[in-house]
Enzyme design. Structure first.
Site, PDB file in Angstrom:
ATOM      1  N   ALA A  59      -0.562  -4.568  -6.589  1.00  0.00           N
ATOM      2  CA  ALA A  59       0.005  -3.887  -7.761  1.00  0.00           C
ATOM      3  C   ALA A  59      -0.620  -2.503  -7.935  1.00  0.00           C
ATOM      4  O   ALA A  59       0.072  -1.544  -8.294  1.00  0.00           O
ATOM      5  CB  ALA A  59      -0.192  -4.739  -9.014  1.00  0.00           C
ATOM      6  N   ALA A  62       1.051  -0.276  -5.459  1.00  0.00           N
ATOM      7  CA  ALA A  62       2.415   0.028  -5.900  1.00  0.00           C
ATOM      8  C   ALA A  62       2.413   1.033  -7.050  1.00  0.00           C
ATOM      9  O   ALA A  62       3.179   2.004  -7.045  1.00  0.00           O
ATOM     10  CB  ALA A  62       3.134  -1.258  -6.313  1.00  0.00           C
ATOM     11  N   GLU A  63       1.541   0.822  -8.035  1.00  0.00           N
ATOM     12  CA  GLU A  63       1.505   1.757  -9.163  1.00  0.00           C
ATOM     13  C   GLU A  63       1.026   3.132  -8.721  1.00  0.00           C
ATOM     14  O   GLU A  63       1.520   4.153  -9.185  1.00  0.00           O
ATOM     15  CB  GLU A  63       0.632   1.237 -10.304  1.00  0.00           C
ATOM     16  CG  GLU A  63       0.657   2.192 -11.475  1.00  0.00           C
ATOM     17  CD  GLU A  63       0.409   1.539 -12.822  1.00  0.00           C
ATOM     18  OE1 GLU A  63       0.407   2.286 -13.813  1.00  0.00           O
ATOM     19  OE2 GLU A  63       0.235   0.309 -12.890  1.00  0.00           O
ATOM     20  N   SER A  64       0.078   3.161  -7.790  1.00  0.00           N
ATOM     21  CA  SER A  64      -0.421   4.450  -7.284  1.00  0.00           C
ATOM     22  C   SER A  64       0.679   5.231  -6.590  1.00  0.00           C
ATOM     23  O   SER A  64       0.871   6.420  -6.873  1.00  0.00           O
ATOM     24  CB  SER A  64      -1.587   4.222  -6.319  1.00  0.00           C
ATOM     25  OG  SER A  64      -2.686   3.650  -6.982  1.00  0.00           O
TER      26      SER A  64
END
Length: 141
Positions: A59, A62-64
């Site tokens: 996660a 993915a957020e990065s």
């Protein structure tokens, strides 16, 4: 003078020094008009206790990559970007190698953005499917 893609990638990755991205060894590897790709090694730094890739590390990858895509395709002199919500569906485990996250826009609005992020392994197996929504807020000048 226009920077080469290689020089832009070097510049992008320099911004990641002393951040979570550096801690997790996340690097931006490619970008285009509507996508951004990052990779992260799978090793003991990102394992859960039973020796496979931790969903939280996935996660974070993915957020990065999604947040960075929103930043890269925004006018940062006028706005700043923040994540609003991330979801992650983990489909397969990974024990070693690298995982790659490719963020593409489903919606690129003036205020909100929605990104689809596909996380794959070294063999192009789908590991996780994530969605990230971001918001662009005006800078106080």
């Amino acid at each position: 003078m226009q920077l080469s893609k290689e020089d832009k990638l070097k510049q992008i990755n320099e911004v990641c020094k002393h951040t979570l991205m550096e801690t997790l060894e996340i690097s931006i590897t490619d970008f285009g008009d509507d996508y951004l790709v990052a990779k992260m090694p799978v090793n003991e730094r990102v394992y859960q206790p039973d020796g496979v890739l931790h969903g939280g590390a996935t996660a974070a990858l993915a957020e990065s990559v999604g947040s960075f895509a929103s930043h890269l395709f925004s006018n940062l002199e006028e706005v700043f970007v923040r994540g609003i919500e991330i979801t992650a569906n983990h489909l397969k485990s990974v024990k070693n190698g690298h995982v790659y996250a490719k963020a593409t826009f489903l919606h690129k609005g003036r205020t909100t953005q929605l990104l689809d992020i596909r996380v794959t392994d070294d063999h192009d197996n789908l590991i996780s499917v994530c969605r990230l929504s971001t918001i662009s807020l005006p800078r106080n000048k």
